[in-house]
Design an enzyme around this catalytic site. Structure first.
Site, short mmCIF file in Angstrom:
data_model
loop_
_atom_site.label_atom_id
_atom_site.label_comp_id
_atom_site.label_asym_id
_atom_site.label_seq_id
_atom_site.Cartn_x
_atom_site.Cartn_y
_atom_site.Cartn_z
CE LYS A 148 -4.30 -1.64 2.09
NZ LYS A 148 -5.27 -1.40 3.19
CE LYS B 97 -9.26 -13.36 -3.22
NZ LYS B 97 -8.77 -13.42 -1.82
CE LYS C 276 -13.63 -2.19 -2.54
NZ LYS C 276 -12.23 -2.52 -2.45
#
Ligand code: TRP
Length: 335
Positions: free
Chosen positions: A117, A198, A201
């Site tokens: 991140k 995977k 969203k």
């Protein structure tokens, strides 16, 4: 009369993302729901974790409500479990401070999620580094024995265990050492467009992801355009990742094992197969969609759920925190 044996405490939390997808539902939330009868469950929406990266305030608030309504639509039941928002229970940040004072800086700098991140931020916030300490507090505050998490959170759970042991060792036995809980039955749902990845969203390809609030038309269109292969056999195999993924989805939605489904579709084509997948997904999601519409239209009810959840969580949090503060040597709070 003896007290009834306390049920084991389960806690899991998720950041308030606006929309859950079929992978979140079949792989995680459905299993959380199944634990509610024989466990004391805490389900947290972690808004304080969400602000470790830049966020839009109005979106955060809307997503927090949307997240709650979706969890309730998926079967998390405020009558049996504590559904709460992290920032409503002050004990999370209070315990995080104490744990942070025991946590080696180097261990936080080595967290893979922090490194990933941080590499994507122009300027890295201190909260992003201390994120796992707050997560440890989420868990230890309620003495959770089992923590349902995905693979990507295992390192954070290891840190939680280390911090619990460190506290117990430095002061005295206080915290339950939590175990990760990976459900045996959780389906692994892949992208409909790239079955090597995977389901996500944030996939830029809108057809890749089935959201739990998708309409019947959305489902038909997305399953219809899901990638398969140039063959014709409905069979799970490493060289047939698209078909394998649809078989997994159909199996999870219908309750029939993959092998039985392969038998059902022997001699039939992908058209019949995709129609069956569409119908099975629709049968699972239609009630979720309608419950979501009901819950999300009733803000007052959502606020009541959050109030009850926060009160229940705060009571448990206070007990832990009072013990922790006493052991650390803080003077008792004047009452
Ligand atoms: N870090 C977790 C995630 O991104 C969310 C989380 C925060 C969590 N606190 C937790 C998960 C406590 C389990 C237990 O998925």
């Amino acid at each position: 009369m003896s007290e009834p044996a306390a049920k084991p405490v389960v806690l899991t939390c998720a950041q308030p993302t606006g929309r859950l997808h079929l992978g979140n539902y079949l792989g995680a939330v459905l299993n959380w729901g199944r634990m509610q009868d024989d466990h004391e469950c805490y389900f947290g929406i972690v808004d304080q974790h969400a602000i470790t990266v830049p966020t839009v305030p109005a979106d955060l608030r809307a997503n927090t409500y949307a997240c709650l309504a979706q969890y309730m639509a998926c079967g998390l039941d405020p009558a049996r479990s504590r559904l709460f928002v992290q920032s409503h229970v002050t004990g999370h940040t209070e315990l995080a401070w104490v744990l942070g004072c025991l946590c080696p800086l180097g261990q936080l700098e080595r967290m893979t999620q922090f490194k990933d991140k941080a590499a994507r931020q122009e300027s890295v916030r201190a909260g992003l580094l201390t994120y796992p300490v707050l997560m440890a507090a989420d868990i230890l505050l309620y003495n959770a024995a089992k923590v349902p998490v995905g693979e990507d959170q295992k390192q954070h759970l290891e840190l939680t265990r280390d911090l619990a042991q460190k506290f117990n060792h430095t002061y005295s036995d206080t915290f339950v050492i939590p175990e990760p809980y990976i459900a045996a039955t959780g389906a692994r749902v892949m992208s409909l467009q790239d079955p090597g990845a995977k389901m996500s969203k944030s996939d830029p390809n809108a057809s890749a992801t089935l959201f739990i609030t998708d309409s019947a038309d959305d489902i038909r269109r997305k399953v219809g355009s899901a990638v398969t292969d140039s063959g014709a056999e409905v069979r799970a195999a490493p060289d047939k990742p698209g078909v394998s993924n649809l078989l997994q989805i159909l199996s999870a939605c219908s309750g029939r094992p993959v092998a039985a489904l392969e038998d059902d579709f022997r001699g039939k084509g992908y058209g019949d197969f995709k129609r069956a997948v569409t119908d099975a997904v629709e049968a699972v999601l239609a009630p979720v969609r309608s419950r979501f519409a009901t819950f999300s239209a009733d803000r007052a009810e959502l606020d009541r759920v959050l109030k009850a959840g926060a009160e229940g969580a705060q009571r448990a949090a206070h007990r832990t925190l009072a013990k922790v503060h006493r052991k650390v040597g803080f003077v008792e709070r004047p009452r």
